[in-house]
Design a protein around this motif. Sequence first.
Motif, short mmCIF file in Angstrom:
data_model
loop_
_atom_site.label_atom_id
_atom_site.label_comp_id
_atom_site.label_asym_id
_atom_site.label_seq_id
_atom_site.Cartn_x
_atom_site.Cartn_y
_atom_site.Cartn_z
N ARG A 136 42.95 38.42 28.48
CA ARG A 136 43.50 38.87 29.85
C ARG A 136 43.34 38.27 31.05
O ARG A 136 44.12 37.87 31.72
CB ARG A 136 42.42 40.36 30.18
CG ARG A 136 43.10 41.06 31.10
CD ARG A 136 42.56 42.62 31.35
NE ARG A 136 41.26 43.03 30.89
CZ ARG A 136 40.75 43.15 29.70
NH1 ARG A 136 41.76 43.46 28.92
NH2 ARG A 136 39.43 43.38 29.57
N ALA A 137 42.01 37.63 31.20
CA ALA A 137 41.83 36.60 32.52
C ALA A 137 42.92 35.24 32.51
O ALA A 137 43.46 34.88 33.66
CB ALA A 137 40.42 35.88 32.47
N VAL A 138 43.30 34.67 31.25
CA VAL A 138 44.00 33.94 30.91
C VAL A 138 45.47 34.19 31.29
O VAL A 138 46.16 33.46 32.02
CB VAL A 138 44.12 32.98 29.46
CG1 VAL A 138 45.22 32.20 29.18
CG2 VAL A 138 42.80 32.44 29.26
N LYS A 139 45.93 35.41 30.86
CA LYS A 139 47.19 36.02 31.10
C LYS A 139 47.18 36.13 32.48
O LYS A 139 48.39 35.93 32.94
CB LYS A 139 47.25 37.23 30.30
CG LYS A 139 47.56 36.92 28.75
CD LYS A 139 47.83 38.33 28.09
CE LYS A 139 47.98 37.94 26.53
NZ LYS A 139 48.13 39.08 25.64
N GLU A 140 46.61 36.69 33.29
CA GLU A 140 46.20 36.96 34.76
C GLU A 140 46.77 35.46 35.45
O GLU A 140 47.29 35.40 36.35
CB GLU A 140 45.08 37.57 35.30
CG GLU A 140 44.90 39.14 34.68
CD GLU A 140 43.64 39.69 35.08
OE1 GLU A 140 43.01 39.05 36.08
OE2 GLU A 140 43.46 40.82 34.67
N LYS A 141 45.68 34.53 35.06
CA LYS A 141 46.02 33.41 35.71
C LYS A 141 47.34 32.78 35.60
O LYS A 141 47.96 32.13 36.50
CB LYS A 141 44.95 32.28 35.07
CG LYS A 141 44.77 30.89 35.83
CD LYS A 141 43.80 31.15 37.16
CE LYS A 141 43.85 29.77 37.69
NZ LYS A 141 43.30 29.79 39.12
N ALA A 142 47.83 33.07 34.46
CA ALA A 142 49.18 32.37 33.97
C ALA A 142 50.23 33.23 34.95
O ALA A 142 51.36 32.62 35.53
CB ALA A 142 49.48 32.40 32.74
N GLY A 143 50.09 34.43 34.99
CA GLY A 143 50.90 35.34 35.75
C GLY A 143 50.91 35.19 36.98
O GLY A 143 52.10 35.44 37.89
N ILE A 181 48.21 30.09 27.34
CA ILE A 181 47.43 28.77 27.09
C ILE A 181 48.32 27.65 27.16
O ILE A 181 47.90 26.62 27.85
CB ILE A 181 46.64 29.12 25.82
CG1 ILE A 181 45.72 30.37 26.01
CG2 ILE A 181 46.08 27.73 25.49
CD1 ILE A 181 45.00 30.62 24.68
N VAL A 182 49.52 27.44 26.49
CA VAL A 182 50.17 26.32 26.60
C VAL A 182 50.60 25.95 27.90
O VAL A 182 50.64 24.86 28.49
CB VAL A 182 51.31 26.67 25.53
CG1 VAL A 182 52.49 25.47 25.66
CG2 VAL A 182 50.95 26.71 24.17
N VAL A 183 51.14 27.06 28.61
CA VAL A 183 51.76 26.85 30.02
C VAL A 183 50.44 26.34 30.72
O VAL A 183 50.87 25.37 31.51
CB VAL A 183 52.15 28.22 30.34
CG1 VAL A 183 52.33 28.29 31.92
CG2 VAL A 183 53.56 28.54 29.85
N LEU A 184 49.34 27.01 30.92
CA LEU A 184 48.40 26.71 31.92
C LEU A 184 47.73 24.96 31.59
O LEU A 184 47.52 24.30 32.25
CB LEU A 184 47.14 27.53 31.76
CG LEU A 184 47.25 28.80 32.40
CD1 LEU A 184 45.96 29.84 32.25
CD2 LEU A 184 47.61 28.94 33.71
N ASN A 185 47.97 24.77 30.32
CA ASN A 185 47.58 23.36 30.00
C ASN A 185 48.57 22.21 30.51
O ASN A 185 48.43 21.27 31.03
CB ASN A 185 47.58 23.13 28.35
CG ASN A 185 46.14 23.50 27.87
OD1 ASN A 185 45.12 23.13 28.40
ND2 ASN A 185 46.17 24.33 26.79
#
Length: 110
Positions: free
Chosen positions: A27-34, A51-55
């Motif tokens: 959920r934290a990763v999805k919020e950060k990407a959003g 995950i791919v997008v944040l990398n």
Amino acid sequence: MQCCAASRMGSLPSIPRCAQAAADLDRAVKEKAGMHAVARRLMTVPGVGPIVVLNFVALVDDLSRFRRTENVGAFLGLMPRSSKAWIGPPASRDAAMEPCGVHCSRGRQP
């Protein structure tokens, strides 16, 4: 993550606690990407998740430092820097792609 620390100390955590911890991280990763405009746009591509997008966003950072889109692929190591890197007949391209040991071990041809 408390699950990993508990397992290192010898007491195994319960599966539901580990599942909850994994869900919290997801959920934290999805919020950060959003929160990132470029990340939201990139996640519209099928198969590209948070995950791919944040990398990608962390590695590339500012796209304006690349003059051409081909340079982004070269920066990530996905292709040669320029199509002009292989000037010459196709045989020379193939030879350039082989490791040096192959050329050195063949010996002289009669």
